[in-house]
Write an enzyme that holds these catalytic residues in place. Structure first.
Site, PDB file in Angstrom:
ATOM      1  N   GLY A 127     -38.465  -3.648 -48.719  1.00 63.63           N
ATOM      2  CA  GLY A 127     -37.798  -3.707 -47.411  1.00 63.63           C
ATOM      3  C   GLY A 127     -36.537  -4.549 -47.444  1.00 63.63           C
ATOM      4  O   GLY A 127     -36.273  -5.294 -48.393  1.00 63.63           O
ATOM      5  N   GLY A 128     -35.761  -4.430 -46.362  1.00 61.02           N
ATOM      6  CA  GLY A 128     -34.472  -5.121 -46.258  1.00 61.02           C
ATOM      7  C   GLY A 128     -34.609  -6.631 -46.327  1.00 61.02           C
ATOM      8  O   GLY A 128     -33.789  -7.308 -46.950  1.00 61.02           O
ATOM      9  N   TYR A 144     -52.127 -12.264 -32.269  1.00 66.29           N
ATOM     10  CA  TYR A 144     -51.297 -11.140 -32.700  1.00 66.29           C
ATOM     11  C   TYR A 144     -51.344  -9.974 -31.711  1.00 66.29           C
ATOM     12  O   TYR A 144     -50.327  -9.590 -31.126  1.00 66.29           O
ATOM     13  CB  TYR A 144     -51.722 -10.714 -34.102  1.00 66.29           C
ATOM     14  CG  TYR A 144     -50.865  -9.598 -34.638  1.00 66.29           C
ATOM     15  CD1 TYR A 144     -49.506  -9.808 -34.881  1.00 66.29           C
ATOM     16  CD2 TYR A 144     -51.392  -8.330 -34.883  1.00 66.29           C
ATOM     17  CE1 TYR A 144     -48.696  -8.780 -35.350  1.00 66.29           C
ATOM     18  CE2 TYR A 144     -50.586  -7.304 -35.364  1.00 66.29           C
ATOM     19  CZ  TYR A 144     -49.238  -7.533 -35.586  1.00 66.29           C
ATOM     20  OH  TYR A 144     -48.441  -6.522 -36.035  1.00 66.29           O
ATOM     21  N   ASP A 204     -39.186 -14.481 -36.474  1.00 64.45           N
ATOM     22  CA  ASP A 204     -39.661 -13.624 -35.397  1.00 64.45           C
ATOM     23  C   ASP A 204     -40.601 -14.214 -34.350  1.00 64.45           C
ATOM     24  O   ASP A 204     -41.056 -15.345 -34.442  1.00 64.45           O
ATOM     25  CB  ASP A 204     -40.242 -12.340 -35.988  1.00 64.45           C
ATOM     26  CG  ASP A 204     -39.724 -11.129 -35.214  1.00 64.45           C
ATOM     27  OD1 ASP A 204     -39.000 -11.331 -34.226  1.00 64.45           O
ATOM     28  OD2 ASP A 204     -40.050  -9.991 -35.584  1.00 64.45           O
ATOM     29  N   HIS A 223     -36.114 -11.297 -34.346  1.00 61.76           N
ATOM     30  CA  HIS A 223     -35.789  -9.902 -34.673  1.00 61.76           C
ATOM     31  C   HIS A 223     -35.774  -8.963 -33.477  1.00 61.76           C
ATOM     32  O   HIS A 223     -35.347  -7.817 -33.600  1.00 61.76           O
ATOM     33  CB  HIS A 223     -36.774  -9.369 -35.718  1.00 61.76           C
ATOM     34  CG  HIS A 223     -36.559  -9.955 -37.080  1.00 61.76           C
ATOM     35  ND1 HIS A 223     -35.897  -9.291 -38.085  1.00 61.76           N
ATOM     36  CD2 HIS A 223     -36.884 -11.156 -37.592  1.00 61.76           C
ATOM     37  CE1 HIS A 223     -35.852 -10.060 -39.168  1.00 61.76           C
ATOM     38  NE2 HIS A 223     -36.453 -11.203 -38.884  1.00 61.76           N
ATOM     39  N   ARG A 279     -49.996   0.284 -34.100  1.00 60.63           N
ATOM     40  CA  ARG A 279     -50.688  -0.375 -32.983  1.00 60.63           C
ATOM     41  C   ARG A 279     -51.505   0.592 -32.127  1.00 60.63           C
ATOM     42  O   ARG A 279     -51.604   0.433 -30.903  1.00 60.63           O
ATOM     43  CB  ARG A 279     -49.679  -1.093 -32.072  1.00 60.63           C
ATOM     44  CG  ARG A 279     -48.807  -2.074 -32.813  1.00 60.63           C
ATOM     45  CD  ARG A 279     -47.808  -2.755 -31.897  1.00 60.63           C
ATOM     46  NE  ARG A 279     -46.786  -3.451 -32.697  1.00 60.63           N
ATOM     47  CZ  ARG A 279     -45.699  -4.005 -32.219  1.00 60.63           C
ATOM     48  NH1 ARG A 279     -45.442  -3.991 -30.940  1.00 60.63           N
ATOM     49  NH2 ARG A 279     -44.842  -4.613 -33.013  1.00 60.63           N
ATOM     50  N   ASP A 335     -34.068  -1.969 -28.280  1.00 60.23           N
ATOM     51  CA  ASP A 335     -34.334  -2.238 -29.694  1.00 60.23           C
ATOM     52  C   ASP A 335     -33.504  -3.444 -30.096  1.00 60.23           C
ATOM     53  O   ASP A 335     -32.302  -3.487 -29.804  1.00 60.23           O
ATOM     54  CB  ASP A 335     -33.902  -1.021 -30.535  1.00 60.23           C
ATOM     55  CG  ASP A 335     -34.834  -0.781 -31.711  1.00 60.23           C
ATOM     56  OD1 ASP A 335     -35.421  -1.758 -32.199  1.00 60.23           O
ATOM     57  OD2 ASP A 335     -34.954   0.380 -32.139  1.00 60.23           O
ATOM     58  N   LEU A 385     -32.757  -0.356 -37.381  1.00 60.14           N
ATOM     59  CA  LEU A 385     -32.258  -0.172 -38.741  1.00 60.14           C
ATOM     60  C   LEU A 385     -32.153   1.290 -39.119  1.00 60.14           C
ATOM     61  O   LEU A 385     -31.370   1.647 -39.999  1.00 60.14           O
ATOM     62  CB  LEU A 385     -33.167  -0.901 -39.734  1.00 60.14           C
ATOM     63  CG  LEU A 385     -33.105  -2.427 -39.636  1.00 60.14           C
ATOM     64  CD1 LEU A 385     -34.087  -3.076 -40.592  1.00 60.14           C
ATOM     65  CD2 LEU A 385     -31.684  -2.921 -39.941  1.00 60.14           C
ATOM     66  N   GLU A 419     -29.450   2.952 -41.590  1.00 55.06           N
ATOM     67  CA  GLU A 419     -29.850   3.609 -42.838  1.00 55.06           C
ATOM     68  C   GLU A 419     -29.288   5.029 -42.904  1.00 55.06           C
ATOM     69  O   GLU A 419     -28.812   5.475 -43.955  1.00 55.06           O
ATOM     70  CB  GLU A 419     -31.385   3.641 -42.932  1.00 55.06           C
ATOM     71  CG  GLU A 419     -31.987   2.264 -43.137  1.00 55.06           C
ATOM     72  CD  GLU A 419     -33.507   2.216 -42.975  1.00 55.06           C
ATOM     73  OE1 GLU A 419     -34.072   1.128 -43.094  1.00 55.06           O
ATOM     74  OE2 GLU A 419     -34.119   3.267 -42.717  1.00 55.06           O
ATOM     75  N   ASP A 437     -17.049 -44.882 -16.653  1.00 54.99           N
ATOM     76  CA  ASP A 437     -18.460 -45.285 -16.639  1.00 54.99           C
ATOM     77  C   ASP A 437     -19.096 -45.117 -18.011  1.00 54.99           C
ATOM     78  O   ASP A 437     -19.009 -44.050 -18.622  1.00 54.99           O
ATOM     79  CB  ASP A 437     -19.241 -44.426 -15.628  1.00 54.99           C
ATOM     80  CG  ASP A 437     -18.827 -44.720 -14.213  1.00 54.99           C
ATOM     81  OD1 ASP A 437     -19.192 -45.771 -13.691  1.00 54.99           O
ATOM     82  OD2 ASP A 437     -18.085 -43.869 -13.635  1.00 54.99           O
TER      83      ASP A 437
HETATM   84  C1  GDG Z   1     -37.862  -4.894 -35.724  1.00 58.36           C
HETATM   85  C2  GDG Z   1     -37.046  -4.730 -34.441  1.00 58.36           C
HETATM   86  C3  GDG Z   1     -34.968  -4.685 -35.810  1.00 58.36           C
HETATM   87  C4  GDG Z   1     -39.833   3.764 -40.468  1.00 58.36           C
HETATM   88  N1  GDG Z   1     -40.595   4.842 -40.688  1.00 58.36           N
HETATM   89  C5  GDG Z   1     -40.675   4.995 -42.012  1.00 58.36           C
HETATM   90  C6  GDG Z   1     -39.950   4.010 -42.624  1.00 58.36           C
HETATM   91  N2  GDG Z   1     -39.448   3.243 -41.651  1.00 58.36           N
HETATM   92  C7  GDG Z   1     -38.608   2.054 -41.855  1.00 58.36           C
HETATM   93  C8  GDG Z   1     -37.172   2.374 -41.543  1.00 58.36           C
HETATM   94  C9  GDG Z   1     -36.633   0.996 -41.151  1.00 58.36           C
HETATM   95  C10 GDG Z   1     -37.854   0.308 -40.552  1.00 58.36           C
HETATM   96  O1  GDG Z   1     -38.994   1.030 -40.962  1.00 58.36           O
HETATM   97  C11 GDG Z   1     -37.816   0.317 -39.019  1.00 58.36           C
HETATM   98  O2  GDG Z   1     -36.930  -0.665 -38.616  1.00 58.36           O
HETATM   99  P1  GDG Z   1     -36.331  -0.734 -37.136  1.00 58.36           P
HETATM  100  O3  GDG Z   1     -35.239  -1.707 -37.151  1.00 58.36           O
HETATM  101  O4  GDG Z   1     -35.840   0.603 -36.744  1.00 58.36           O
HETATM  102  O5  GDG Z   1     -37.545  -1.123 -36.154  1.00 58.36           O
HETATM  103  P2  GDG Z   1     -38.780  -2.211 -36.094  1.00 58.36           P
HETATM  104  O6  GDG Z   1     -39.803  -1.915 -37.114  1.00 58.36           O
HETATM  105  O7  GDG Z   1     -39.255  -2.150 -34.689  1.00 58.36           O
HETATM  106  O8  GDG Z   1     -38.153  -3.653 -36.407  1.00 58.36           O
HETATM  107  C12 GDG Z   1     -35.764  -3.975 -34.736  1.00 58.36           C
HETATM  108  C13 GDG Z   1     -35.840  -4.966 -37.021  1.00 58.36           C
HETATM  109  O9  GDG Z   1     -37.031  -5.663 -36.645  1.00 58.36           O
HETATM  110  C14 GDG Z   1     -35.104  -5.799 -38.061  1.00 58.36           C
HETATM  111  O10 GDG Z   1     -34.705  -7.034 -37.527  1.00 58.36           O
HETATM  112  O11 GDG Z   1     -33.901  -3.826 -36.200  1.00 58.36           O
HETATM  113  O12 GDG Z   1     -34.988  -3.858 -33.567  1.00 58.36           O
HETATM  114  O13 GDG Z   1     -37.808  -4.038 -33.458  1.00 58.36           O
HETATM  115  O14 GDG Z   1     -36.227   0.302 -42.284  1.00 58.36           O
HETATM  116  O15 GDG Z   1     -36.580   2.933 -42.654  1.00 58.36           O
HETATM  117  N3  GDG Z   1     -39.826   3.904 -43.962  1.00 58.36           N
HETATM  118  C15 GDG Z   1     -40.454   4.842 -44.730  1.00 58.36           C
HETATM  119  N4  GDG Z   1     -41.213   5.816 -44.170  1.00 58.36           N
HETATM  120  C16 GDG Z   1     -41.344   5.936 -42.843  1.00 58.36           C
HETATM  121  O16 GDG Z   1     -42.032   6.825 -42.371  1.00 58.36           O
HETATM  122  N5  GDG Z   1     -40.326   4.773 -46.052  1.00 58.36           N
END
Ligand code: GDG
Length: 738
Positions: free
Chosen positions: A36-37, A99, A153, A177, A325, A386, A390, A394, A510
């Protein structure tokens, strides 16, 4: 990008989730990090910190919730060449309340502007506190001097301050995040909870959000909940200051850019395009979540199909929803709604040979995801809220071919960085339908032009830039903190003063020239200070620059050749000349402010209103109530929110809340005096928040001096008010001797 090595020894990351799995190999169980990133960003940050991978003493430590795969029997495998994983285990009931309860059933919906989905349970808050303390225990066993701790987070909002309490000199970063909402939303949290959460986050030295809006919302909450002084984006605490800034998270641009060209990805892409009979492809992928706006997205597509029969059979919407979830009732409900809507639309428009929507509730492998990013003609990303999102970044990074159209919700943090997308409001079905049509018809040249701009932006603002900027913020903080700790170097100061030809001396009243006392009417400078001021004013331009009214200053400095500035810069009086009014703002705002203050006077005996010509103040030094500071915060909050014909500043000083027009300040007047004459020596001394404006406006070579403890924009400190007396005495001695 800054590449200099920073001075931190090790990097300690804390996040709810550990980005590792334990995999069974021929050599036994091994720790595998995901791709992941955040992991890439952390690796590059460690590299920037000068850490060698594989060096035992500088491995990256990652603390996160531990699942059963991380249990004791796998303990030796919780380490690889680069990382050491530290799973945090906790009682199942506490984990559930922390959680599923507090984090996912309260903070998540509330901070995404879904207050009706939020559940406020006291037991969940208890669990949240206990869980954060469990993370602290794990972290405490690790912390060593020189570590940089980076907490992530909304699940861990209390942790920064917990760490600060146990390790006061720790260096702590915190990144949020998800969106940080406006105070009207935060206010829905019980008072003690919101205080604990904000105070918890403020344990960090650097606090990051994705966008400037979230930064401003957070500062608004800090000011409303804890009434701390905020100078630009720095929160001033008694013993340190905290930097708050936007650090938009991003993606590993090169990884996505090159992966689209992989053979496996290219084959999968070809396969999908064939399966869909070379139709135009609209694509979206999200975790199952009500924040992602999936149903509205489907309704927008339905409107498009309804209005554009010529596109029937020529377009397919591939929508992937990743399980998430789904034990929570709201998530089950949203899943049911999505599936019903997909069924209805396919039933309404589909034919034997054409399904308008190809829906799956599943996750995709990375090559499948890449194949769809690069196969599609439109990426339709329409969250209702959001933090960043990401997926859209991407998609853009994947499009090495400069083709494809991004339709993006204005409610995603990413929309602020990607204005070349077709920006829509996700609840507006017509806007979504129109954007789909526009996207399908967009000429290739326009697609390219838009994508090139977005790709250039992401190439420069990638995930490595994100972590590097975050790290640099610590360096900036250190620079300001170290100057703050500098006492005024008296000998060189006196030399510079003595050598100067044209001197400007700016003194607050003062707390600087006079000690702070209970009854402001009785405050006066000592005879020694008066004498020094007299000598100094005969040889320099000496300005007493105060919030006091004209009459008070004139009486106090009668016969002294000093310049006087009254009411924070509203009036100026040069020696032997009449007062000039510098501020010409209307005063029709005063009645409303006065009536709010009058209510507080009647509730808190001993407090009183001071009416000036351009300002009005409520003094409460002599009011006798335990919660008087909280009441003062409450008043300041009410006054800040009140409507007014002109912009007003609400100043919270020492036992006083004061309101004045925003147009003038000690800073504006200091600047105008300084700009009129070519001074070669400037000193400005003050103790209160209003003096910060003065410190900020002066050139950086000026001697700016803060009296008393606390962080400040001033370059130097003097410990106490009586040190001012000694200093002025020494300065005047120099002149007498000369
Ligand atoms: C939180 C914040 C913020 C999704 N489905 C698959 C898959 N993914 C990967 C995507 C992307 C990641 O999951 C989703 O990231 P997002 O940013 O869109 O959303 P959240 O998970 O809600 O993340 C959000 C983030 O934190 C970072 O700070 O941007 O706003 O809510 O990387 O590629 N990857 C694969 N298969 C999938 O089916 N391989």
């Amino acid at each position: 990008m800054k590449t200099s090595k920073s001075s931190y020894k090790r990097l300690l990351i804390v996040s709810y989730r550990l980005p590792f799995t334990i995999q069974q190999t021929d050599n036994g169980p091994e720790l595998k990090q995901n791709s992941g990133g955040l992991v890439s960003a952390v690796l590059s940050m460690a590299e920037q910190m000068g850490q060698n991978q594989g060096d035992q003493s500088t491995k990256i430590h990652w603390v996160g919730h531990g699942d059963s795969s991380m249990q004791q029997e796998n303990a030796p495998a919780l380490e690889n060449e680069t990382f050491v994983a530290h799973p945090v285990f906790m009682d199942e009931a506490i984990h559930k309340g922390f959680y599923e309860g507090f984090s996912n059933d309260l903070i998540w919906p509330l901070f995404h502007y879904f207050p009706s989905y939020a559940s406020f349970r006291e037991t969940d808050f208890d669990s949240y506190q206990q869980a954060n303390t469990r993370f602290l225990e794990e972290l405490n066993a690790l912390i060593e001097p020189g570590d940089l701790i980076w907490i992530h987070d909304f699940q861990l909002m209390l942790l920064p301050d917990l760490v600060r309490q146990t390790t006061p000199d720790a260096t702590i970063g915190y990144f949020f995040h998800i969106p940080f909402p406006t105070y009207e939303i935060v206010k829905l949290l019980p008072r003690t909870w919101r205080q604990a959460l904000i105070k918890g986050i403020l344990g960090a030295d650097v606090i990051g959000f994705h966008t400037n809006d979230y930064v401003q919302h957070f500062l608004q909450s800090v000011s409303e909940v804890l009434a701390l002084p905020i100078i630009e984006q720095r929160i001033v605490l008694p013993d340190r200051s905290v930097i708050v800034n936007d650090f938009p998270i991003s993606v590993d641009f090169n990884k996505f850019n090159t992966s689209g060209q992989d053979t496996t990805v290219a084959n999968t892409r070809q396969h999908y395009q064939n399966l869909l009979r070379q139709n135009k492809i609209i694509f979206s992928v999200d975790r199952l979540d009500y924040t992602k706006g999936i149903t509205y997205r489907l309704l927008g597509y339905e409107r498009f199909l309804d209005q554009n029969p010529d596109w029937h059979d020529k377009v397919t919407f591939v929508i992937t929803v990743v399980p998430s979830r789904d034990t929570i009732p709201q998530y089950q409900e949203i899943k049911r709604e999505i599936e019903e809507t997909v069924g209805r639309i396919n039933g309404l428009f589909g034919t034997i040979g054409w399904r308008p929507i190809v829906y799956s509730y599943n996750s995709l492998s990375f090559p499948e995801l890449m194949a769809l990013y690069t196969a599609c003609d439109i990426a339709l990303i329409t969250p209702l809220r959001d933090g960043m999102n990401l997926v859209c970044k991407e998609f853009v990074a994947s499009r090495y071919d400069n083709k494809g159209v991004l339709i993006l919700s204005e409610l995603a943090g990413a929309a602020q960085e990607l204005p070349e997308a077709l920006i829509i409001n996700p609840t507006d079905k017509q806007e979504v339908a129109d954007a789909i049509r526009q996207g399908l018809l967009m000429p290739t040249a326009e697609q390219e032009a838009r994508l090139i701009k977005m790709r250039n932006h992401l190439q420069n603002h990638n995930v490595f830039r994100w972590s590097s900027d975050f790290l640099t913020a610590f360096d900036n903080l250190k620079t300001t903190q170290s100057t703050l700790e500098t006492d005024l170097p008296i000998p060189s100061f006196i030399n510079a003063f003595s050598d100067a030809q044209k001197r400007l001396l700016l003194f607050d009243f003062d707390g600087t020239l006079a000690p702070l006392i209970n009854d402001p009417a009785q405050a006066k400078p000592s005879e020694e200070i008066k004498k020094s001021l007299h000598t100094l004013a005969e040889n320099s331009d000496l300005v007493v620059i105060s919030g006091r009214n004209r009459a008070f200053l004139e009486k106090t400095f009668a016969g002294s050749p000093v310049h006087l500035v009254a009411e924070h810069g509203a009036f100026l009086k040069k020696p032997d000349q009449p007062w000039e009014r510098l501020d010409l703002s209307a005063d029709d705002w005063v009645d409303t402010v006065r009536s709010t203050m009058a209510e507080f006077v009647s509730r808190f005996p001993g407090s009183f209103i001071e009416e000036k010509e351009t300002a009005i103040a409520w003094h409460y030094r002599m009011a006798d109530a335990d919660d008087i500071e909280a009441q003062a915060n409450d008043m300041a909050g009410q006054l800040r929110r009140a409507d007014s014909s002109i912009p007003l500043t609400v100043i919270q000083g020492s036992k006083v809340v004061e309101v004045k027009p925003a147009l003038h300040s000690k800073g504006t007047v200091a600047l105008s005096i300084f700009e009129q004459t070519p001074y070669d020596f400037i000193v400005s001394i003050g103790d209160d928040t209003t003096d910060e404006d003065m410190f900020r406006q002066l050139p950086n070579w000026a001697y700016t001096v803060k009296v008393g403890p606390g962080t400040s924009f001033a370059r130097y400190h003097l410990a106490r008010q009586r040190d001012v007396e000694t200093l002025l005495q020494r300065m005047s001695d120099v002149l007498v001797e000369a």
